[in-house]
Design a protein around this motif. Structure first.
Motif, PDB file in Angstrom:
ATOM      1  N   ALA A  93      -6.370   4.047  -3.188  1.00  0.00           N
ATOM      2  CA  ALA A  93      -5.391   5.140  -3.107  1.00  0.00           C
ATOM      3  C   ALA A  93      -3.994   4.545  -3.275  1.00  0.00           C
ATOM      4  N   GLY A  94      -3.643   4.255  -4.516  1.00  0.00           N
ATOM      5  CA  GLY A  94      -2.371   3.589  -4.817  1.00  0.00           C
ATOM      6  C   GLY A  94      -2.455   2.098  -4.511  1.00  0.00           C
ATOM      7  N   ALA A  95      -1.417   1.396  -4.960  1.00  0.00           N
ATOM      8  CA  ALA A  95      -1.347  -0.030  -4.647  1.00  0.00           C
ATOM      9  C   ALA A  95      -1.185  -0.235  -3.148  1.00  0.00           C
ATOM     10  N   THR A  96      -0.521   0.704  -2.494  1.00  0.00           N
ATOM     11  CA  THR A  96      -0.237   0.548  -1.057  1.00  0.00           C
ATOM     12  C   THR A  96      -1.526   0.342  -0.261  1.00  0.00           C
ATOM     13  N   ALA A  98      -4.403  -0.706  -1.478  1.00  0.00           N
ATOM     14  CA  ALA A  98      -5.006  -1.985  -1.882  1.00  0.00           C
ATOM     15  C   ALA A  98      -4.352  -3.135  -1.122  1.00  0.00           C
ATOM     16  N   LEU A  99      -3.024  -3.083  -1.023  1.00  0.00           N
ATOM     17  CA  LEU A  99      -2.292  -4.146  -0.325  1.00  0.00           C
ATOM     18  C   LEU A  99      -2.702  -4.188   1.148  1.00  0.00           C
ATOM     19  N   TYR A 100      -2.703  -3.011   1.768  1.00  0.00           N
ATOM     20  CA  TYR A 100      -3.030  -2.957   3.199  1.00  0.00           C
ATOM     21  C   TYR A 100      -4.455  -3.468   3.432  1.00  0.00           C
ATOM     22  N   CYS A 119      11.550  -8.830   0.708  1.00  0.00           N
ATOM     23  CA  CYS A 119      10.212  -8.465   0.261  1.00  0.00           C
ATOM     24  C   CYS A 119       9.993  -6.967   0.359  1.00  0.00           C
ATOM     25  N   TYR A 120       9.069  -6.498  -0.488  1.00  0.00           N
ATOM     26  CA  TYR A 120       8.721  -5.077  -0.542  1.00  0.00           C
ATOM     27  C   TYR A 120       8.280  -4.617   0.842  1.00  0.00           C
ATOM     28  N   ASP A 121       8.604  -3.399   1.170  1.00  0.00           N
ATOM     29  CA  ASP A 121       8.575  -3.017   2.590  1.00  0.00           C
ATOM     30  C   ASP A 121       7.208  -2.868   3.231  1.00  0.00           C
ATOM     31  N   SER A 122       6.138  -2.755   2.456  1.00  0.00           N
ATOM     32  CA  SER A 122       4.849  -2.455   3.105  1.00  0.00           C
ATOM     33  C   SER A 122       4.115  -3.698   3.611  1.00  0.00           C
ATOM     34  N   TYR A 123       4.537  -4.893   3.180  1.00  0.00           N
ATOM     35  CA  TYR A 123       3.719  -6.072   3.530  1.00  0.00           C
ATOM     36  C   TYR A 123       3.791  -6.432   5.024  1.00  0.00           C
ATOM     37  N   VAL A 124       5.004  -6.511   5.531  1.00  0.00           N
ATOM     38  CA  VAL A 124       5.142  -7.030   6.901  1.00  0.00           C
ATOM     39  C   VAL A 124       4.483  -6.105   7.936  1.00  0.00           C
ATOM     40  N   VAL A 164       2.619 -12.743  -3.037  1.00  0.00           N
ATOM     41  CA  VAL A 164       3.642 -12.813  -4.090  1.00  0.00           C
ATOM     42  C   VAL A 164       3.734 -11.460  -4.778  1.00  0.00           C
ATOM     43  N   ASN A 165       4.929 -11.126  -5.217  1.00  0.00           N
ATOM     44  CA  ASN A 165       5.178  -9.859  -5.902  1.00  0.00           C
ATOM     45  C   ASN A 165       5.826 -10.210  -7.239  1.00  0.00           C
ATOM     46  N   ASN A 166       5.078  -9.990  -8.316  1.00  0.00           N
ATOM     47  CA  ASN A 166       5.517 -10.435  -9.639  1.00  0.00           C
ATOM     48  C   ASN A 166       5.181  -9.377 -10.686  1.00  0.00           C
ATOM     49  N   ASN A 168       9.177  -8.824  -9.240  1.00  0.00           N
ATOM     50  CA  ASN A 168       9.530  -8.611  -7.848  1.00  0.00           C
ATOM     51  C   ASN A 168      10.403  -7.364  -7.641  1.00  0.00           C
ATOM     52  N   ASN A 169       9.987  -6.560  -6.692  1.00  0.00           N
ATOM     53  CA  ASN A 169      10.798  -5.452  -6.177  1.00  0.00           C
ATOM     54  C   ASN A 169      11.225  -5.854  -4.770  1.00  0.00           C
ATOM     55  N   PRO A 170      12.497  -6.028  -4.481  1.00  0.00           N
ATOM     56  CA  PRO A 170      13.658  -5.574  -5.226  1.00  0.00           C
ATOM     57  C   PRO A 170      14.348  -6.636  -6.088  1.00  0.00           C
ATOM     58  N   ALA A 196      -1.536 -10.938  -4.757  1.00  0.00           N
ATOM     59  CA  ALA A 196      -0.521 -10.818  -5.810  1.00  0.00           C
ATOM     60  C   ALA A 196      -0.302  -9.340  -6.104  1.00  0.00           C
ATOM     61  N   ASP A 197       0.883  -8.869  -5.771  1.00  0.00           N
ATOM     62  CA  ASP A 197       1.270  -7.486  -6.060  1.00  0.00           C
ATOM     63  C   ASP A 197       1.881  -7.487  -7.459  1.00  0.00           C
ATOM     64  N   GLU A 198       1.090  -7.003  -8.431  1.00  0.00           N
ATOM     65  CA  GLU A 198       1.531  -7.043  -9.834  1.00  0.00           C
ATOM     66  C   GLU A 198       1.690  -5.624 -10.384  1.00  0.00           C
ATOM     67  N   VAL A 199       2.188  -4.717  -9.539  1.00  0.00           N
ATOM     68  CA  VAL A 199       2.268  -3.312  -9.981  1.00  0.00           C
ATOM     69  C   VAL A 199       3.211  -3.129 -11.173  1.00  0.00           C
ATOM     70  N   TYR A 200       4.166  -4.042 -11.342  1.00  0.00           N
ATOM     71  CA  TYR A 200       5.095  -3.923 -12.485  1.00  0.00           C
ATOM     72  C   TYR A 200       4.683  -4.846 -13.636  1.00  0.00           C
ATOM     73  N   GLY A 230       0.343   4.650 -10.778  1.00  0.00           N
ATOM     74  CA  GLY A 230       1.596   5.368 -10.558  1.00  0.00           C
ATOM     75  C   GLY A 230       2.713   4.766 -11.387  1.00  0.00           C
ATOM     76  N   LYS A 231       2.747   3.423 -11.450  1.00  0.00           N
ATOM     77  CA  LYS A 231       3.790   2.733 -12.223  1.00  0.00           C
ATOM     78  C   LYS A 231       3.493   2.808 -13.708  1.00  0.00           C
ATOM     79  N   THR A 232       2.237   2.545 -14.058  1.00  0.00           N
ATOM     80  CA  THR A 232       1.908   2.384 -15.469  1.00  0.00           C
ATOM     81  C   THR A 232       1.939   3.706 -16.220  1.00  0.00           C
TER      82      THR A 232
END
Ligand code: PMP
Ligand code: GLN
Length: 384
Positions: A93-96, A98-100, A119-124, A164-166, A168-170, A196-200, A230-232
Motif C-alpha cells: 500500500a504505497g512505498a510507505t 513497504a518501508l514500514y 531524512c525522509y520523515d517516515s523512517y525514524v 538509503v534514499n536514492n 534523496n528527498n529532501p 533502499a528507498d528508490e521511489v524517485y 504514486g511517483k511513477t
C-alpha cells in the motif's frame, strides 16, 4: 488507564501542516510532493474497466500475479535484472507501507538502524515503533554527499540496518557507484541489511544514470528495495508500491505484510499491470520532469533565491538568504505562504540537528500553468 505513547515526539507531519496552510490562505501549493496534473486517461480507463469487469475482491496476498510479472519484465527491460516475481516482489500500500514493513521485519527491540540527516520523515518513527534506535549520520555540507567514514564510525554491534534514499528527498542528491561500493563494503563487513528507498528512480536528471542497489550484486543479496507507482504514474492517492528483495527476505517481509494489509487494492493493480507494460510511460519521465525543474528554477532565480543543484526527485532546494535572512526556515515558509501565496516545505523538520542554512524545498511536479502562476507571485519578492 493512561496510554504510553510509542511515538511521544511525533506530531503532525510538515507536509500536512504546509498543505493545510496553503489551503487556508489560497496559496499555490509547492509544498507537499504530489502532481497537480491528470493521471494518464489510459490508466484511469484501465482501473474503471477492472472494476466493471468484477475485479473487486481481495487480490493475492503478495500482489496480483500479472502486476508482479509486469514489474519483473520492466526490471529486465530497464536494468537487465532477473527478478523472480513469485518470490522476490511484494505489492504494498504505497512505498510507505513497504518501508514500514521492511523496517519492522529487520529490527528487534534495542537494535540500531542508521539513517541520514536530513531524512525522509517516515523512517525514524517506524524504527522507534519497533523499540529500536535510529542513529542519524549527517550528510556532508553543502553537497549532501554521504560521508562513509562517518557511517563506519556510527556502526555498533547493535546495528542491523542502513536506510538509503536514492534519489534523496529532501536533499535531491543521488548516489554514485562509489557510494554503492562503500555501502556494500560496510554492509558485508558488519553483516548489515540495506533498505533502499528508490521511489524517485525515474526522476534522475542531466543524463545521470540511476544506480539501484538491485544492480549491485553484493547489495542486492541483502537489500529491500522500495518503489511507488504514486511517483511513477502521477497517482499518489492510489497508494500502490512494491518491495523487491531476495526470497528469504521477502518471505519474512510477507509474514508481516499479510497481517498489516493482507493485500492491496485489486482494480488498481490490474490497471497498473497493463500500464507498466508500455515502456514509454516511464522512459519519458526524466525529460518531462527535467523541463519542469528548469522552468521552476528560472522563476526562483528571478525572485532572488539561490538554487542548489537538483540531481533527482521532483523537488528543488532554494536558499532564501538574499530575501529574508532574518527568518528561520519555518518562519520563512509560513511568511511566503501567507504573504506571497506560495507554499514550500522548510528543511529543518527533516533533521535531528539542522545546520545553519536557510533552505526551503519547492515541488515542481506541477502543470506549467501552476509553475507560471507561482513564478508571477514570486516575482513580487524581487521588487521588495
Ligand atoms: N519515500 C520517499 C522518499 C517519498 O518522498 C515518499 C512520498 N513522497 C514516499 C517514500 C512514500 O511513497 P508512497 O506515497 O508511495 O507511500
Ligand atoms: N513524500 C511527500 C513529500 O515529500 C509527502 C508524503 C506525505 O505527505 N506523507 O512531500
Amino acid at each position: 488507564m493512561p496510554l504510553r505513547s510509542k511515538l511521544p515526539d511525533v506530531g503532525t507531519t510538515i507536509f500536512t501542516v504546509m498543505s493545510q496552510l496553503a489551503q487556508a490562505h489560497g496559496a499555490i501549493n509547492l509544498s507537499q510532493g504530489f502532481p497537480d496534473f491528470a493521471v494518464d486517461p489510459a490508466l484511469l480507463a484501465g482501473a474503471n474497466e477492472a472494476m466493471a469487469a468484477g475485479h473487486n475482491q481481495y487480490a493475492a496476498m503478495p500482489g496480483l500475479p500479472a502486476l508482479r510479472q509486469a514489474i519483473a519484465a520492466k526490471l529486465l527491460a530497464c536494468q537487465g535484472l532477473v527478478v523472480d516475481p513469485n518470490r522476490e516482489i511484494t505489492i504494498t500500500a504505497g512505498a510507505t507501507q513497504a518501508l514500514y514493513t521492511a523496517i519492522a521485519t529487520v529490527l528487534h527491540a534495542s537494535d540500531e538502524a542508521i539513517v541520514f540527516d536530513p531524512c525522509y520523515d517516515s523512517y525514524v518513527p517506524a524504527i522507534t515503533a519497533q523499540g529500536a534506535r535510529a542513529v542519524r549520520v549527517p550528510l556532508r555540507q553543502p553537497d549532501f554527499a554521504v560521508d562513509w567514514e562517518a557511517v563506519a564510525a556510527a556502526i555498533t554491534p547493535r546495528t542491523r540496518l542502513i536506510i538509503v534514499n536514492n534519489p534523496n528527498n529532501p536533499a535531491t542528491s543521488v548516489l554514485t557507484v562509489d557510494d554503492l561500493n562503500a555501502l556494500s563494503r560496510l554492509a558485508e563487513r558488519h553483516d548489515l541489511m540495506i533498505l533502499a528507498d528508490e521511489v524517485y528512480e525515474h526522476l534522475v536528471f542531466d543524463d545521470r544514470p540511476h544506480h539501484s542497489v538491485l544492480a549491485h550484486p553484493a547489495l542486492r543479496a541483502r537489500s529491500f528495495a522500495v518503489y511507488s507507482f504514486g511517483k511513477t504514474f502521477h497517482a499518489t492517492g492510489w497508494k500502490v508500491g512494491y518491495c523487491v528483495a531476495p526470497p528469504a527476505l521477502t518471505e519474512e517481509l510477507r509474514k508481516l505484510h499479510q497481517f498489516l494489509v493482507f493485500s492491496v487494492n485489486t482494480p488498481m493493480q490490474h490497471a497498473l499491470a497493463a500500464h507498466l507494460a508500455n515502456a514509454q510511460h516511464w522512459q519519458a519521465l526524466p525529460g518531462f520532469y527535467q523541463a519542469k525543474r528548469d522552468r521552476l528554477a528560472s522563476h526562483l532565480i528571478a525572485a532572488g533565491f539561490a538554487l542548489l543543484p537538483c540531481h533527482g526527485s521532483y523537488f528543488q532546494l532554494a536558499d532564501y538568504s538574499a530575501i529574508r535572512p532574518d527568518l528561520n526556515d519555518l518562519a520563512f515558509a509560513h511568511w511566503l505562504t501567507v504573504t506571497h501565496g506560495v507554499a514550500t516545505i522548510p528543511l529543518s523538520p527533516f533533521y535531528a540537528e539542522p545546520p545553519q542554512r536557510r533552505l526551503v524545498r519547492f515541488c515542481f511536479a506541477k502543470t506549467d500553468e501552476t509553475l507560471a502562476q507561482a513564478g508571477a507571485r514570486l516575482a513580487a519578492l524581487a521588487q521588495r
